[in-house]
Every structure is written in structure tokens, then in C-alpha cells.
Design a protein around this motif. Structure first.
Motif, PDB file in Angstrom:
ATOM      1  N   PRO A   1       0.801  -1.229   0.000  1.00  0.00           N
ATOM      2  CA  PRO A   1       0.000   0.000   0.000  1.00  0.00           C
ATOM      3  C   PRO A   1       0.831   1.276   0.000  1.00  0.00           C
ATOM      4  CG  PRO A   1      -0.032  -1.038   2.156  1.00  0.00           C
ATOM      5  CD  PRO A   1       0.597  -2.019   1.215  1.00  0.00           C
ATOM      6  N   THR A   2       2.079   1.200   0.435  1.00  0.00           N
ATOM      7  CA  THR A   2       2.957   2.361   0.396  1.00  0.00           C
ATOM      8  C   THR A   2       4.235   1.970  -0.331  1.00  0.00           C
ATOM      9  OG1 THR A   2       4.229   1.894   2.412  1.00  0.00           O
ATOM     10  CG2 THR A   2       2.085   2.995   2.681  1.00  0.00           C
ATOM     11  N   MET A   3       5.091   2.955  -0.558  1.00  0.00           N
ATOM     12  CA  MET A   3       6.358   2.709  -1.239  1.00  0.00           C
ATOM     13  C   MET A   3       7.486   2.382  -0.269  1.00  0.00           C
ATOM     14  SD  MET A   3       6.023   2.904  -4.506  1.00  0.00           S
ATOM     15  CE  MET A   3       7.747   3.061  -4.962  1.00  0.00           C
ATOM     16  N   ASP A   4       7.168   2.162   0.999  1.00  0.00           N
ATOM     17  CA  ASP A   4       8.216   1.966   1.998  1.00  0.00           C
ATOM     18  C   ASP A   4       9.160   0.820   1.642  1.00  0.00           C
ATOM     19  OD1 ASP A   4       7.223   4.056   3.430  1.00  0.00           O
ATOM     20  OD2 ASP A   4       6.174   2.821   4.922  1.00  0.00           O
ATOM     21  N   ASN A   5       8.600  -0.342   1.297  1.00  0.00           N
ATOM     22  CA  ASN A   5       9.459  -1.484   1.000  1.00  0.00           C
ATOM     23  C   ASN A   5      10.230  -1.305  -0.302  1.00  0.00           C
ATOM     24  OD1 ASN A   5       8.875  -2.878   3.330  1.00  0.00           O
ATOM     25  ND2 ASN A   5       7.202  -4.044   2.419  1.00  0.00           N
ATOM     26  N   THR A   6       9.613  -0.635  -1.269  1.00  0.00           N
ATOM     27  CA  THR A   6      10.331  -0.347  -2.518  1.00  0.00           C
ATOM     28  C   THR A   6      11.525   0.552  -2.236  1.00  0.00           C
ATOM     29  OG1 THR A   6       8.297  -0.553  -3.802  1.00  0.00           O
ATOM     30  CG2 THR A   6      10.128   0.613  -4.837  1.00  0.00           C
ATOM     31  N   LYS A   7      11.330   1.550  -1.383  1.00  0.00           N
ATOM     32  CA  LYS A   7      12.438   2.435  -1.035  1.00  0.00           C
ATOM     33  C   LYS A   7      13.517   1.680  -0.261  1.00  0.00           C
ATOM     34  CE  LYS A   7       9.634   5.592   0.665  1.00  0.00           C
ATOM     35  NZ  LYS A   7       9.187   6.848   1.337  1.00  0.00           N
ATOM     36  N   HIS A   8      13.109   0.732   0.580  1.00  0.00           N
ATOM     37  CA  HIS A   8      14.094  -0.081   1.287  1.00  0.00           C
ATOM     38  C   HIS A   8      14.961  -0.860   0.303  1.00  0.00           C
ATOM     39  CE1 HIS A   8      12.884   0.935   5.229  1.00  0.00           C
ATOM     40  NE2 HIS A   8      11.767   0.229   5.264  1.00  0.00           N
ATOM     41  N   ILE A   9      14.326  -1.425  -0.731  1.00  0.00           N
ATOM     42  CA  ILE A   9      15.082  -2.179  -1.724  1.00  0.00           C
ATOM     43  C   ILE A   9      16.043  -1.258  -2.473  1.00  0.00           C
ATOM     44  CG2 ILE A   9      14.891  -3.536  -3.851  1.00  0.00           C
ATOM     45  CD1 ILE A   9      12.219  -4.604  -2.759  1.00  0.00           C
ATOM     46  N   LEU A  10      15.567  -0.066  -2.839  1.00  0.00           N
ATOM     47  CA  LEU A  10      16.453   0.897  -3.493  1.00  0.00           C
ATOM     48  C   LEU A  10      17.639   1.257  -2.598  1.00  0.00           C
ATOM     49  CD1 LEU A  10      13.898   3.339  -5.169  1.00  0.00           C
ATOM     50  CD2 LEU A  10      15.631   1.989  -6.365  1.00  0.00           C
ATOM     51  N   ASN A  11      17.441   1.180  -1.283  1.00  0.00           N
ATOM     52  CA  ASN A  11      18.517   1.520  -0.351  1.00  0.00           C
ATOM     53  C   ASN A  11      19.699   0.554  -0.420  1.00  0.00           C
ATOM     54  OD1 ASN A  11      17.268   3.793   0.644  1.00  0.00           O
ATOM     55  ND2 ASN A  11      16.393   2.781   2.431  1.00  0.00           N
ATOM     56  N   TYR A  12      19.537  -0.588  -1.066  1.00  0.00           N
ATOM     57  CA  TYR A  12      20.666  -1.503  -1.235  1.00  0.00           C
ATOM     58  C   TYR A  12      21.640  -1.019  -2.305  1.00  0.00           C
ATOM     59  CZ  TYR A  12      18.873  -5.344   1.656  1.00  0.00           C
ATOM     60  OH  TYR A  12      18.470  -6.116   2.716  1.00  0.00           O
ATOM     61  N   LEU A  13      21.189  -0.140  -3.181  1.00  0.00           N
ATOM     62  CA  LEU A  13      21.994   0.250  -4.333  1.00  0.00           C
ATOM     63  C   LEU A  13      23.313   0.883  -3.925  1.00  0.00           C
ATOM     64  CD1 LEU A  13      22.134   0.565  -7.446  1.00  0.00           C
ATOM     65  CD2 LEU A  13      21.045   2.796  -7.167  1.00  0.00           C
ATOM     66  N   MET A  14      23.269   1.869  -3.057  1.00  0.00           N
ATOM     67  CA  MET A  14      24.489   2.590  -2.701  1.00  0.00           C
ATOM     68  C   MET A  14      25.487   1.736  -1.918  1.00  0.00           C
ATOM     69  SD  MET A  14      24.205   5.326  -4.338  1.00  0.00           S
ATOM     70  CE  MET A  14      25.656   6.165  -3.708  1.00  0.00           C
ATOM     71  N   PRO A  15      25.061   0.885  -0.983  1.00  0.00           N
ATOM     72  CA  PRO A  15      26.035   0.011  -0.326  1.00  0.00           C
ATOM     73  C   PRO A  15      26.763  -0.930  -1.290  1.00  0.00           C
ATOM     74  CG  PRO A  15      24.044   0.131   0.997  1.00  0.00           C
ATOM     75  CD  PRO A  15      23.745   0.838  -0.299  1.00  0.00           C
ATOM     76  N   ILE A  16      26.063  -1.424  -2.313  1.00  0.00           N
ATOM     77  CA  ILE A  16      26.730  -2.276  -3.304  1.00  0.00           C
ATOM     78  C   ILE A  16      27.804  -1.475  -4.041  1.00  0.00           C
ATOM     79  CG2 ILE A  16      26.450  -3.658  -5.398  1.00  0.00           C
ATOM     80  CD1 ILE A  16      23.510  -4.125  -4.502  1.00  0.00           C
ATOM     81  N   ILE A  17      27.430  -0.276  -4.494  1.00  0.00           N
ATOM     82  CA  ILE A  17      28.387   0.580  -5.197  1.00  0.00           C
ATOM     83  C   ILE A  17      29.564   0.912  -4.287  1.00  0.00           C
ATOM     84  CG2 ILE A  17      28.689   2.864  -6.246  1.00  0.00           C
ATOM     85  CD1 ILE A  17      25.755   2.649  -7.195  1.00  0.00           C
ATOM     86  N   ASP A  18      29.288   1.172  -3.022  1.00  0.00           N
ATOM     87  CA  ASP A  18      30.330   1.538  -2.067  1.00  0.00           C
ATOM     88  C   ASP A  18      31.341   0.411  -1.901  1.00  0.00           C
ATOM     89  OD1 ASP A  18      31.671   3.067  -0.178  1.00  0.00           O
ATOM     90  OD2 ASP A  18      30.422   2.383   1.483  1.00  0.00           O
ATOM     91  N   ARG A  19      30.871  -0.834  -1.852  1.00  0.00           N
ATOM     92  CA  ARG A  19      31.788  -1.954  -1.670  1.00  0.00           C
ATOM     93  C   ARG A  19      32.727  -2.123  -2.863  1.00  0.00           C
ATOM     94  NH1 ARG A  19      30.362  -5.458   2.535  1.00  0.00           N
ATOM     95  NH2 ARG A  19      29.134  -4.211   4.001  1.00  0.00           N
ATOM     96  N   VAL A  20      32.250  -1.797  -4.040  1.00  0.00           N
ATOM     97  CA  VAL A  20      33.034  -2.024  -5.259  1.00  0.00           C
ATOM     98  C   VAL A  20      33.860  -0.801  -5.638  1.00  0.00           C
ATOM     99  CG1 VAL A  20      32.928  -2.624  -7.715  1.00  0.00           C
ATOM    100  CG2 VAL A  20      31.321  -3.674  -6.097  1.00  0.00           C
ATOM    101  N   ASN A  21      33.259   0.386  -5.568  1.00  0.00           N
ATOM    102  CA  ASN A  21      33.946   1.598  -6.010  1.00  0.00           C
ATOM    103  C   ASN A  21      33.590   2.759  -5.085  1.00  0.00           C
ATOM    104  OD1 ASN A  21      34.882   3.912  -7.433  1.00  0.00           O
ATOM    105  ND2 ASN A  21      34.782   2.781  -9.365  1.00  0.00           N
ATOM    106  N   PRO A  22      34.332   2.915  -3.992  1.00  0.00           N
ATOM    107  CA  PRO A  22      34.033   3.990  -3.042  1.00  0.00           C
ATOM    108  C   PRO A  22      34.075   5.384  -3.666  1.00  0.00           C
ATOM    109  CG  PRO A  22      35.549   2.403  -2.078  1.00  0.00           C
ATOM    110  CD  PRO A  22      35.426   2.050  -3.526  1.00  0.00           C
ATOM    111  N   GLU A  23      34.906   5.569  -4.681  1.00  0.00           N
ATOM    112  CA  GLU A  23      35.000   6.889  -5.300  1.00  0.00           C
ATOM    113  C   GLU A  23      33.683   7.273  -5.970  1.00  0.00           C
ATOM    114  OE1 GLU A  23      37.813   9.398  -8.468  1.00  0.00           O
ATOM    115  OE2 GLU A  23      38.014   7.213  -8.303  1.00  0.00           O
TER     116      GLU A  23
END
Length: 393
Positions: free
Chosen positions: A171-193
Motif C-alpha cells: 500500500p505504500t512505497m516503503d518497501n520499494t524504497k528499502h530495496i532501493l537503499n541496497y543500491l548505494m552500499p553495493i556501489i560503495d563496496r566495489v567503487n568507493p570513489e
């Protein structure tokens, strides 16, 4: 009404033909096993070339979703449209979906498919009142319709909607936003710059929203690339699309770093997805990253305080709510979220770094993902609901 895949471009000769014949034989061997070797089918869907043809997809996609093709529901009737709260929005979205149909398709054929598309969506929503329609859902449904036809597509989409797509239909976008929140940690692990540049630009992750909620169907113009990704995603953990989104950003590293470091510039760059991506290489890399940095390792950074509610963490609880909120609400909330997240952004930029970049063992195009594919398949089996485990090895 299945649509045959066009010949593969850019690869020819006896070597490719031999590999394709060998893979086709392996797929049919898995299909003809007793019981069906679903783990092998998942490996075939993940490995180079995916399931190769729409004819094979018609046979394998139901197995990946545990749909019994001998007990398909009857075709939905037109009475579904009467007093249906979602009908007008679905109608508008489907009318705007002309580019999702093959170029040159006769108007009467396309219009017939659009009518079938409306009926499939309304049928799934009527049978599952806990699911809520979102704009972009039709982009996923039309892919199944074009590959397997209306009746089988109805059954596959219903199962997908209560599994992989469940969080998008909350009913809300809360869980979708949680899933999107994984994006930056993945990028951070591979390419911090790249990660730090994007954080400094305050670009957020909204550029990837349409990628995620349509499984890239809305943003890719070549249908062959769309169905190749669907092979991959159907065989994997529900979070795999966000790993694929991350590898697209990482692949464009130099473009990102050369961009002006402000939200508008970086958002514009990333929201325009290239159409000539090396898909097999990126699929291979996404699988590698999933193995190296599994969701459980990233959950804290993704701030999954309500992880038990997401499809990524459990497929045993399908209870959903039914209050309406469209995905574009996120865009309207973006400015307020930026203000609330300012202190959090500063904290991320100044945090001590651990677990620095680990070079991938396999970076190029591979015939199969090998150990990575096995690990991804294993994770897919682990989240499968109990009632499906009886057919899983």
C-alpha cells in the motif's frame, strides 16, 4: 501468442551453433527429468544466452515460478472492467505502452494484445485484493504476454506478483524504497570513489526506480535484452535487479565521475540508460557481486529496519494491505526526504571504511557463471516458499 526470438546478432559460426545446441539439449534434459531438475533450469537461465528462445521460455518460466501448466485459470471475462477501481488507470497506462510492442505489428493485432493486457492485470488484482496496482506493472505483464500468450501469462504474472513483485504492490512505497537503499552500499563496496561522488551530488536512487519496478522493461528498447534479463531475474533472488542496477552504474564509472557534481546533472546522466550495454558481462558481474556481498551483509547499511516485511527476506508471508499510493509519490516526496536525510548523508561521507574493494574473479563474458551461478541458485532455493520446495532439488 508467443513471439519467436530473432536470431542472435554479432555471433556466428559453428562454435556458437554447437554451444547453443548443447545448451538446448541440457535444458530439455532437465525438463524431462523425473522430478524436473529446477536447479539445472535456473543455472541455464542465468548462464550466457539465458533460455535462448521464446519457445523454451514457454516451457521453463512456469517451472521457475512453480506454475502448473495443466491447471491454468480460465481466461478472464470482460465483466472485470465493471466498477473496477483500477480500470481507468490501467487503461491509461496500457494506451501509453505502444513502444512495448514489436515495431511493424499491425494495429489490430496490437490493439487485441492491449485488450488482453488489461484483462490480465485486472484478473490478477481481482483474485488478489491485497495487491495494489502501480504504474509500471503493465511493463512487466506485457513482457509475459508477448512471450507466452494470455492464458499462461495470467498464471505466471499472478505468481510473480505475490513473490518477486510483492513489495512493489504494497500500500505504500516503503518497501520499494528499502530495496532501493541496497543500491548505494553495493556501489560503495566495489567503487568507493563513485559512491562518494554520488553522495556528494545528493542524487539519491530515484533514477533507478523505473528500472527496478519494471525489471528494466520500461527503459530498454530491444525486446531481446528485456527477456534475457527476465530469464536471469526469474532464476534468482528477488534483489537481483538492484544488483544489476548497481553494475550498470559501476560500468558507467567514468561518465559519472566526469559529470558535474550536482543532483540535476548526475540524475539526468544516470536516468538515460544506454541501449548498447554488454548485457552478458553485466549479468555475470551482478551474479559475482551477489555472491561477494549478499543481501544479509548489506542489510544494516541499507537500513532495513523492517526487513521481515520484504519479499527479499521472506517468501512465507504473503499478507498485504490495500491502501493506494502510486510510485510517483516518491518523486513528490524527494525534496522533503533530502532535508530529513541531510545529517545521514554527512554521516555516510565521514564513516570509516572497512572491507575495501575486492577485485572480481570473473570480469569478462563467460559461458557460464560457474560457482557464482551455483551460489545464486542456492540463494534462490532458500527463499522459495514451503509449498514450492517439493519440486526443488
Amino acid at each position: 501468442m508467443a513471439r519467436r526470438s530473432p536470431p542472435r546478432n554479432g555471433v556466428g559460426g559453428h562454435d556458437f551453433d554447437a554451444k547453443k545446441k548443447r545448451k538446448v539439449a541440457e535444458i530439455y534434459q532437465a525438463l524431462n527429468s523425473d522430478p524436473i531438475d529446477v536447479a539445472a533450469l535456473r543455472r541455464m537461465a542465468i548462464s550466457e544466452g539465458g533460455l535462448l528462445t521464446d519457445e523454451i521460455r514457454c516451457k521453463v518460466w512456469p517451472k521457475l515460478l512453480s506454475v502448473n501448466t495443466d491447471e491454468l485459470p480460465p481466461l478472464p471475462g470482460k465483466e472485470l472492467r465493471e466498477d473496477n477501481k483500477d480500470y481507468q488507470q490501467v487503461l491509461l497506462d496500457v494506451r501509453r505502452s505502444l513502444r512495448r510492442f514489436p515495431p511493424g505489428m499491425p494495429d489490430d493485432q496490437r490493439e487485441g494484445l492491449q485488450e488482453e493486457l488489461i484483462d490480465i492485470i485486472l484478473h490478477v488484482l481481482q483474485r488478489n485484493p491485497q495487491l495494489h496496482y502501480y504504474q509500471g506493472y503493465h511493463d512487466i505483464v506485457v513482457t509475459f504476454l508477448l512471450v507466452v500468450g494470455d492464458r499462461l501469462a495470467t498464471a505466471l504474472v499472478e505468481k510473480l506478483s505475490t513473490h518477486h513483485l510483492r513489495d512493489f504492490m504494497d500500500p505504500t512505497m516503503d518497501n520499494t524504497k528499502h530495496i532501493l537503499n541496497y543500491l548505494m552500499p553495493i556501489i560503495d563496496r566495489v567503487n568507493p570513489e563513485v559512491h562518494d561522488f554520488m553522495q556528494s551530488a545528493e542524487v539519491g536512487t530515484i533514477f533507478a526506480l523505473s528500472w527496478l519496478i519494471t525489471w528494466f522493461g520500461h527503459v530498454l528498447s530491444d525486446f531481446r535484452h528485456v527477456v534475457r534479463l527476465y530469464d536471469f531475474f526469474l532464476a534468482c533472488h528477488p534483489l537481483m535487479p538492484i544488483y544489476f542496477a548497481a553494475v550498470i552504474v559501476l560500468y558507467r564509472e567514468q561518465e559519472v565521475l566526469d559529470c558535474e557534481c550536482d543532483m540535476a546533472s548526475v540524475h539526468h546522466l544516470l536516468s538515460q540508460i544506454p541501449q548498447d550495454l554488454p548485457y552478458e558481462t553485466l549479468i555475470s558481474r551482478a551474479g559475482d557481486l551477489f555472491v561477494q556481498f549478499p543481501p544479509s551483509e548489506l542489510a544494516r547499511e541499507a537500513e532495513q529496519q523492517q526487513a521481515e516485511r520484504t519479499a527479499a527476506s521472506t517468501f512465507k508471508d504473503f499478507e498485504l494491505a490495500s491502501v493506494q499510493q502510486r510510485p510517483d509519490t516518491v518523486l513528490r516526496q524527494r525534496f522533503r526526504e533530502r532535508l530529513r536525510g541531510e545529517e545521514r548523508t554527512k554521516s555516510i561521507l565521514t564513516k570509516p571504511r572497512t572491507n575495501r574493494f575486492v577485485k572480481l574473479a570473473v570480469m569478462g563474458l563467460t559461458v557460464a557463471l560457474g560457482a557464482a551461478a551455483l551460489a545464486v541458485v542456492k540463494s534462490a532455493l532458500e527463499w522459495a516458499p514451503k509449498f514450492e520446495l517439493q519440486i526443488f532439488p
